[in-house]
Motif scaffolding. Structure first.
Motif, PDB file in Angstrom:
ATOM      1  N   THR A  71       4.021   9.683  -5.923  1.00 59.37           N
ATOM      2  CA  THR A  71       3.169   9.436  -4.520  1.00 59.37           C
ATOM      3  C   THR A  71       2.484  10.064  -4.220  1.00 59.37           C
ATOM      4  O   THR A  71       1.459   9.374  -3.491  1.00 59.37           O
ATOM      5  N   LYS A  81       0.881   3.005  -5.185  1.00 58.34           N
ATOM      6  CA  LYS A  81       1.983   3.716  -5.743  1.00 58.34           C
ATOM      7  C   LYS A  81       2.442   2.256  -7.735  1.00 58.34           C
ATOM      8  O   LYS A  81       1.957   3.268  -8.186  1.00 58.34           O
ATOM      9  N   SER A  85       1.674   4.373 -11.378  1.00 60.00           N
ATOM     10  CA  SER A  85       2.687   4.554 -12.049  1.00 60.00           C
ATOM     11  C   SER A  85       2.299   3.615 -13.497  1.00 60.00           C
ATOM     12  O   SER A  85       2.034   4.504 -14.237  1.00 60.00           O
TER      13      SER A  85
END
Length: 159
Positions: A71, A81, A85
């Motif tokens: 984050t 995010k 990811s």
């Protein structure tokens, strides 16, 4: 700079005055960013042929700041995010980053460069730095430092 030296030009077709300095800044930043995106793609591919151009910025941040939460990386780079990811998963699959439990919060993990990722990145970074040294060989070191300072100041205001 141009014209009368007042820093402004005659009203544009839309009726507003535009400072020549800001037009020049916009033009030069556009060129710089276009070239930087192309170079980041080249550098990322030199680290690993399957990397996306945006991965190079992650390597820079992880190398300079050490392990980070995903984050925090997303916030620093300026992406969501989900995007972060996906990028980290791809880097993990290539063995260039790893996740370790966060010693402060066991529910979270910290992303770090693996030895392989750090070695590859630093080799490419060093080559890039030498390219800057060659391009700016006729600059005084104080000018290079001033450029870096001004870019940092601009980046902080742009965050």
């Amino acid at each position: 700079m141009h014209g009368s030296g007042t820093g402004s030009e005659a009203p544009a077709a839309g009726g507003s005055c535009v400072d020549q300095e800001f037009l020049a800044l916009e033009r030069e930043l556009a060129v710089l960013l276009r070239r930087a995106r192309a170079q980041s793609g080249e550098m990322a591919r030199e680290v690993h042929p399957e990397l996306e151009p945006s991965a190079y910025g992650l390597f820079i941040r992880l190398d300079e700041a050490g392990p980070q939460r995903a984050t925090d990386l997303a916030a620093y780079i300026g992406v969501g995010k989900a995007t972060m990811s996906r990028q980290l998963r791809a880097l993990e699959d290539l063995g260039l980053v790893a996740r370790d439990p966060d010693p402060v919060d066991g529910r979270a993990s910290l992303v770090r460069l693996t030895d392989e990722g750090q070695g590859r990145f630093r080799q490419v970074r060093d080559a890039r730095r030498m390219s800057y040294v060659r391009k700016l060989a006729d600059w005084d070191r104080s000018e290079v430092a001033e450029l870096a300072r001004l870019l940092q100041h601009f980046n902080l205001r742009s965050a």
